[in-house]
Write a protein that holds these residues in place. Structure first.
Motif, PDB file in Angstrom:
ATOM      1  N   LEU A 187      33.397  50.488  52.803  1.00  0.00           N
ATOM      2  CA  LEU A 187      34.635  50.976  52.701  1.00  0.00           C
ATOM      3  C   LEU A 187      35.842  51.062  53.621  1.00  0.00           C
ATOM      4  O   LEU A 187      37.096  49.995  53.434  1.00  0.00           O
ATOM      5  N   ALA A 188      35.313  51.163  54.497  1.00  0.00           N
ATOM      6  CA  ALA A 188      35.983  51.715  55.654  1.00  0.00           C
ATOM      7  C   ALA A 188      36.582  49.980  56.220  1.00  0.00           C
ATOM      8  O   ALA A 188      37.157  49.433  57.070  1.00  0.00           O
ATOM      9  N   ALA A 233      40.417  46.026  57.759  1.00  0.00           N
ATOM     10  CA  ALA A 233      41.008  44.847  57.387  1.00  0.00           C
ATOM     11  C   ALA A 233      42.368  44.425  56.580  1.00  0.00           C
ATOM     12  O   ALA A 233      42.759  43.605  56.589  1.00  0.00           O
ATOM     13  N   GLY A 234      43.325  46.019  56.301  1.00  0.00           N
ATOM     14  CA  GLY A 234      44.263  46.197  55.120  1.00  0.00           C
ATOM     15  C   GLY A 234      43.639  45.204  54.315  1.00  0.00           C
ATOM     16  O   GLY A 234      45.610  45.456  53.791  1.00  0.00           O
ATOM     17  N   LEU A 235      43.042  45.697  54.226  1.00  0.00           N
ATOM     18  CA  LEU A 235      43.090  45.764  52.243  1.00  0.00           C
ATOM     19  C   LEU A 235      43.409  46.517  50.892  1.00  0.00           C
ATOM     20  O   LEU A 235      42.654  47.872  50.976  1.00  0.00           O
ATOM     21  N   ARG A 236      43.361  46.187  49.760  1.00  0.00           N
ATOM     22  CA  ARG A 236      43.908  47.405  49.056  1.00  0.00           C
ATOM     23  C   ARG A 236      42.781  47.235  47.889  1.00  0.00           C
ATOM     24  O   ARG A 236      42.405  46.645  47.643  1.00  0.00           O
ATOM     25  N   VAL A 237      42.117  48.547  48.283  1.00  0.00           N
ATOM     26  CA  VAL A 237      41.167  48.763  46.759  1.00  0.00           C
ATOM     27  C   VAL A 237      41.040  49.466  45.679  1.00  0.00           C
ATOM     28  O   VAL A 237      41.800  50.359  45.726  1.00  0.00           O
ATOM     29  N   ARG A 238      41.119  48.915  44.372  1.00  0.00           N
ATOM     30  CA  ARG A 238      40.425  49.851  43.682  1.00  0.00           C
ATOM     31  C   ARG A 238      38.982  50.141  42.957  1.00  0.00           C
ATOM     32  O   ARG A 238      38.370  48.985  43.474  1.00  0.00           O
ATOM     33  N   PHE A 239      38.663  50.936  42.632  1.00  0.00           N
ATOM     34  CA  PHE A 239      37.597  51.386  42.368  1.00  0.00           C
ATOM     35  C   PHE A 239      37.179  50.856  41.005  1.00  0.00           C
ATOM     36  O   PHE A 239      37.488  51.291  39.980  1.00  0.00           O
TER      37      PHE A 239
END
Length: 213
Positions: free
Chosen positions: A159-160, A165-171
């Motif tokens: 996740l880190a 890398a600037g990615l927007r993450v959804r769970f």
């Protein structure tokens, strides 16, 4: 348009689910792994993937993978193998394993609709600290290579890496991987009508201490 990838091993005694031995025999552990893979493939069969890939470590793919493009895993650590799998994709891709037979199509459905503009990656945490699913809008194996795998902190590191890398993450929902006999009983209770639950029940091994009833 999303590629669905299932990463799996051929379910041979002594090659899969060895941490279930004991209390299971190696043959039983392999049978349970095969049931887990079959349940996983059945669960995702209804998803509208534009491409289906079985990233396979083995010779004989399961019958349930009919219609999948079977791609051999590269040599190296798990991070190298996962990285190579994503490098082979040219559209948004989601990768899942074979260790969460309780997975449902509903768990993954958002990945096969239009991705929100503010989502670059989907992350499915595993209860043991790893992850059971990873999806990337723009697949790039370098987002995975070098992440320590099969550790209690693997999920945090992955996740880190995505966020750095600037990615927007959804769970996605947190699921339990089947590693130990307690996990197997927990997962079977969540999906009592699947092949996995039926196979485990047939072995007659109790949840409390792994002893045969």
């Amino acid at each position: 348009m999303t590629t669905l990838i299932v990463i799996a091993k051929e379910c041979l005694p002594g090659k899969v689910k060895t941490r279930l031995h004991p209390p299971l025999s190696l043959d039983q552990a392999a049978e349970l792994a095969a049931a887990s893979l079959d349940d996983t493939l059945e669960a995702v069969a209804v998803l509208p993937a534009t491409r289906r890939v079985l990233a396979f470590d083995g010779i004989v793919a399961p019958d349930a993978a009919a219609g999948y493009e079977v791609v051999p895993q590269v040599t190296g650590g798990l991070d190298e193998r996962l990285g190579a799998i994503f490098d082979g994709c040219s559209e948004p891709a989601v990768l899942i394993g074979m260790d969460t037979p309780q997975v449902s199509a509903a768990d993954l459905a958002p990945l096969f609709a239009d991705w929100p503009d503010d989502v670059d990656a989907w992350f499915g945490p595993a209860a043991d600290g790893g992850f059971w699913a990873l999806a990337l809008r723009n697949p790039d194996g370098d987002l995975i290579r070098g992440v320590p795998m099969s550790e209690s902190f693997t999920g945090d590191h992955q996740l880190a890496r995505l966020r750095a890398a600037g990615l927007r993450v959804r769970f996605l929902p947190t699921l339990t991987d089947v590693d130990h006999i307690e996990d197997a009983h927990h997962v079977a209770a969540l999906a009592p009508h699947g092949r996995f639950a039926a196979a485990l029940a047939g072995f007659g091994v109790s949840r409390r201490n792994g002893a045969e009833r």
